[in-house]
Motif scaffolding. Structure first.
Motif, PDB file in Angstrom:
ATOM      1  N   ARG A  11      31.745  49.271  -9.894  1.00 51.89           N
ATOM      2  CA  ARG A  11      33.193  49.112  -9.694  1.00 51.89           C
ATOM      3  C   ARG A  11      33.878  50.467  -9.552  1.00 51.89           C
ATOM      4  NH1 ARG A  11      33.902  44.678 -14.447  1.00 51.89           N
ATOM      5  NH2 ARG A  11      33.231  42.845 -13.236  1.00 51.89           N
ATOM      6  N   GLU A  12      33.488  51.420 -10.403  1.00 55.61           N
ATOM      7  CA  GLU A  12      34.059  52.771 -10.320  1.00 55.61           C
ATOM      8  C   GLU A  12      33.745  53.401  -8.965  1.00 55.61           C
ATOM      9  OE1 GLU A  12      32.677  55.102 -13.626  1.00 55.61           O
ATOM     10  OE2 GLU A  12      33.432  53.640 -15.080  1.00 55.61           O
ATOM     11  N   ALA A  13      32.542  53.187  -8.480  1.00 54.73           N
ATOM     12  CA  ALA A  13      32.161  53.735  -7.176  1.00 54.73           C
ATOM     13  C   ALA A  13      32.990  53.104  -6.064  1.00 54.73           C
ATOM     14  CB  ALA A  13      30.669  53.523  -6.929  1.00 54.73           C
ATOM     15  N   ALA A  14      33.256  51.804  -6.161  1.00 51.85           N
ATOM     16  CA  ALA A  14      34.061  51.112  -5.143  1.00 51.85           C
ATOM     17  C   ALA A  14      35.449  51.729  -5.024  1.00 51.85           C
ATOM     18  CB  ALA A  14      34.156  49.625  -5.462  1.00 51.85           C
ATOM     19  N   GLU A  15      35.953  52.239  -6.124  1.00 52.44           N
ATOM     20  CA  GLU A  15      37.278  52.868  -6.110  1.00 52.44           C
ATOM     21  C   GLU A  15      37.290  54.154  -5.277  1.00 52.44           C
ATOM     22  OE1 GLU A  15      38.450  53.359 -10.186  1.00 52.44           O
ATOM     23  OE2 GLU A  15      38.450  51.195 -10.553  1.00 52.44           O
ATOM     24  N   ARG A  16      36.113  54.724  -5.030  1.00 54.51           N
ATOM     25  CA  ARG A  16      36.017  55.961  -4.244  1.00 54.51           C
ATOM     26  C   ARG A  16      35.698  55.695  -2.772  1.00 54.51           C
ATOM     27  NH1 ARG A  16      33.389  57.096  -9.111  1.00 54.51           N
ATOM     28  NH2 ARG A  16      31.320  56.882  -8.201  1.00 54.51           N
ATOM     29  N   SER A  17      35.601  54.430  -2.399  1.00 53.51           N
ATOM     30  CA  SER A  17      35.252  54.074  -1.017  1.00 53.51           C
ATOM     31  C   SER A  17      36.256  54.595  -0.009  1.00 53.51           C
ATOM     32  CB  SER A  17      35.186  52.547  -0.873  1.00 53.51           C
ATOM     33  OG  SER A  17      34.110  52.033  -1.591  1.00 53.51           O
ATOM     34  N   TYR A  18      35.761  54.808   1.183  1.00 51.31           N
ATOM     35  CA  TYR A  18      36.605  55.153   2.322  1.00 51.31           C
ATOM     36  C   TYR A  18      36.432  54.010   3.325  1.00 51.31           C
ATOM     37  CZ  TYR A  18      38.330  57.529   6.474  1.00 51.31           C
ATOM     38  OH  TYR A  18      39.029  57.855   7.605  1.00 51.31           O
ATOM     39  N   ALA A  19      37.382  53.100   3.350  1.00 49.00           N
ATOM     40  CA  ALA A  19      37.276  51.912   4.193  1.00 49.00           C
ATOM     41  C   ALA A  19      38.611  51.598   4.869  1.00 49.00           C
ATOM     42  CB  ALA A  19      36.806  50.727   3.349  1.00 49.00           C
ATOM     43  N   PRO A  20      39.102  52.527   5.707  1.00 54.28           N
ATOM     44  CA  PRO A  20      40.412  52.312   6.319  1.00 54.28           C
ATOM     45  C   PRO A  20      40.432  51.218   7.388  1.00 54.28           C
ATOM     46  CG  PRO A  20      39.390  54.250   7.259  1.00 54.28           C
ATOM     47  CD  PRO A  20      38.499  53.787   6.134  1.00 54.28           C
ATOM     48  N   TYR A  21      39.286  50.820   7.889  1.00 50.57           N
ATOM     49  CA  TYR A  21      39.229  49.844   8.975  1.00 50.57           C
ATOM     50  C   TYR A  21      39.068  48.421   8.445  1.00 50.57           C
ATOM     51  CZ  TYR A  21      38.570  54.344  11.055  1.00 50.57           C
ATOM     52  OH  TYR A  21      38.731  55.667  11.387  1.00 50.57           O
ATOM     53  N   SER A  39      25.280  56.373  -8.180  1.00 50.98           N
ATOM     54  CA  SER A  39      26.213  55.433  -7.572  1.00 50.98           C
ATOM     55  C   SER A  39      26.521  55.844  -6.146  1.00 50.98           C
ATOM     56  CB  SER A  39      27.501  55.354  -8.391  1.00 50.98           C
ATOM     57  OG  SER A  39      28.145  56.604  -8.420  1.00 50.98           O
ATOM     58  N   GLY A  40      27.080  54.906  -5.411  1.00 55.30           N
ATOM     59  CA  GLY A  40      27.472  55.164  -4.038  1.00 55.30           C
ATOM     60  C   GLY A  40      28.598  54.232  -3.644  1.00 55.30           C
ATOM     61  N   CYS A  41      29.321  54.616  -2.627  1.00 57.79           N
ATOM     62  CA  CYS A  41      30.411  53.779  -2.113  1.00 57.79           C
ATOM     63  C   CYS A  41      30.270  53.687  -0.599  1.00 57.79           C
ATOM     64  CB  CYS A  41      31.763  54.374  -2.478  1.00 57.79           C
ATOM     65  SG  CYS A  41      32.049  56.033  -1.815  1.00 57.79           S
ATOM     66  N   ASN A  42      30.915  52.677  -0.029  1.00 57.78           N
ATOM     67  CA  ASN A  42      30.874  52.596   1.431  1.00 57.78           C
ATOM     68  C   ASN A  42      31.806  53.641   2.029  1.00 57.78           C
ATOM     69  OD1 ASN A  42      33.066  50.875   0.468  1.00 57.78           O
ATOM     70  ND2 ASN A  42      33.188  49.954   2.494  1.00 57.78           N
ATOM     71  N   ILE A  43      31.361  54.196   3.145  1.00 59.34           N
ATOM     72  CA  ILE A  43      32.121  55.213   3.868  1.00 59.34           C
ATOM     73  C   ILE A  43      32.133  54.775   5.331  1.00 59.34           C
ATOM     74  CG2 ILE A  43      32.285  57.651   4.495  1.00 59.34           C
ATOM     75  CD1 ILE A  43      30.457  58.200   2.000  1.00 59.34           C
ATOM     76  N   GLU A  44      33.272  54.297   5.778  1.00 56.13           N
ATOM     77  CA  GLU A  44      33.364  53.772   7.142  1.00 56.13           C
ATOM     78  C   GLU A  44      33.595  54.877   8.160  1.00 56.13           C
ATOM     79  OE1 GLU A  44      35.033  49.313   6.201  1.00 56.13           O
ATOM     80  OE2 GLU A  44      36.393  50.744   7.147  1.00 56.13           O
ATOM     81  N   ASN A  45      33.261  54.554   9.384  1.00 52.03           N
ATOM     82  CA  ASN A  45      33.477  55.431  10.522  1.00 52.03           C
ATOM     83  C   ASN A  45      34.098  54.568  11.611  1.00 52.03           C
ATOM     84  OD1 ASN A  45      32.564  56.721  13.184  1.00 52.03           O
ATOM     85  ND2 ASN A  45      32.011  58.276  11.679  1.00 52.03           N
ATOM     86  N   ALA A  46      34.927  55.139  12.440  1.00 49.29           N
ATOM     87  CA  ALA A  46      35.623  54.367  13.464  1.00 49.29           C
ATOM     88  C   ALA A  46      34.679  53.604  14.389  1.00 49.29           C
ATOM     89  CB  ALA A  46      36.539  55.277  14.290  1.00 49.29           C
ATOM     90  N   TYR A  48      31.891  52.210  13.388  1.00 49.87           N
ATOM     91  CA  TYR A  48      31.190  51.297  12.476  1.00 49.87           C
ATOM     92  C   TYR A  48      29.692  51.570  12.353  1.00 49.87           C
ATOM     93  CZ  TYR A  48      35.248  48.449  11.452  1.00 49.87           C
ATOM     94  OH  TYR A  48      36.465  48.020  11.007  1.00 49.87           O
ATOM     95  N   SER A  49      28.973  51.818  13.429  1.00 52.90           N
ATOM     96  CA  SER A  49      27.524  51.993  13.305  1.00 52.90           C
ATOM     97  C   SER A  49      27.156  53.251  12.529  1.00 52.90           C
ATOM     98  CB  SER A  49      26.852  52.001  14.683  1.00 52.90           C
ATOM     99  OG  SER A  49      27.270  53.113  15.437  1.00 52.90           O
ATOM    100  N   ASN A  50      28.053  54.206  12.418  1.00 54.57           N
ATOM    101  CA  ASN A  50      27.799  55.407  11.623  1.00 54.57           C
ATOM    102  C   ASN A  50      28.270  55.259  10.186  1.00 54.57           C
ATOM    103  OD1 ASN A  50      26.911  56.434  14.006  1.00 54.57           O
ATOM    104  ND2 ASN A  50      28.264  58.193  14.048  1.00 54.57           N
ATOM    105  N   SER A  51      28.710  54.090   9.815  1.00 59.12           N
ATOM    106  CA  SER A  51      29.182  53.860   8.449  1.00 59.12           C
ATOM    107  C   SER A  51      28.022  53.925   7.462  1.00 59.12           C
ATOM    108  CB  SER A  51      29.879  52.505   8.351  1.00 59.12           C
ATOM    109  OG  SER A  51      31.049  52.513   9.140  1.00 59.12           O
ATOM    110  N   VAL A  52      28.334  54.288   6.242  1.00 56.14           N
ATOM    111  CA  VAL A  52      27.360  54.379   5.159  1.00 56.14           C
ATOM    112  C   VAL A  52      27.623  53.234   4.193  1.00 56.14           C
ATOM    113  CG1 VAL A  52      26.573  55.808   3.230  1.00 56.14           C
ATOM    114  CG2 VAL A  52      27.256  56.887   5.395  1.00 56.14           C
TER     115      VAL A  52
END
Length: 130
Positions: A11-21, A39-46, A48-52
């Motif tokens: 949950r703490e990691a989710a708070e650090r996500s970068y998901a503007p899309y 831990s890890g969070c999702n990191i989006e890219n415009a 999408y296929s480069n998202s983590v």
């Protein structure tokens, strides 16, 4: 570490996500054999296929630190909707984990626990490439 503690780290990691899309914030925490967690969070890219993905990032951090034995993975989204690892992340986990890996998901009514084998039966392994 118990499932609740591991979910808390996710949950703490989710708070650090970068998901503007998608505006869908996901966090994961993986516990290794000696009790250390990553831990890890999702990191989006415009595009999408480069998202983590959160699970892939947590796994990558653990592997980069030299770990190869994993006890459990917890996954949470900001919606607490019971999200499970996607197929790609399941396959990445299967590279290092057996079918008994515990996967704890943050469901509306409390933790939902699966094994990797339940979520990804008949997986592709290194043995298939020999």
């Amino acid at each position: 570490m118990d499932d609740t503690e591991l979910l808390s780290l996710a949950r703490e990691a989710a708070e650090r996500s970068y998901a503007p899309y998608s505006e869908y914030y996901v966090g994961a925490a993986i516990e290794v054999g000696d009790g250390t967690t990553f831990s890890g969070c999702n990191i989006e890219n415009a595009n999408y296929s480069n998202s983590v993905h959160a699970e892939g990032l947590a796994l990558s951090k653990a592997v980069e630190a030299g770990y190869r034995r994993f006890e459990a993975v917890a996954v949470s989204s900001d919606r607490r909707d019971g999200v499970t690892p996607c197929g790609m992340c399941r396959q990445s986990l299967a590279e290092f984990c057996d079918d008994e890996l515990r996967i704890v998901c943050d469901a509306p009514d409390g933790p939902a626990v699966y094994t990797l084998g339940e979520l990804l039966p008949n997986t592709i392994t290194a043995g298939h490439l020999e």
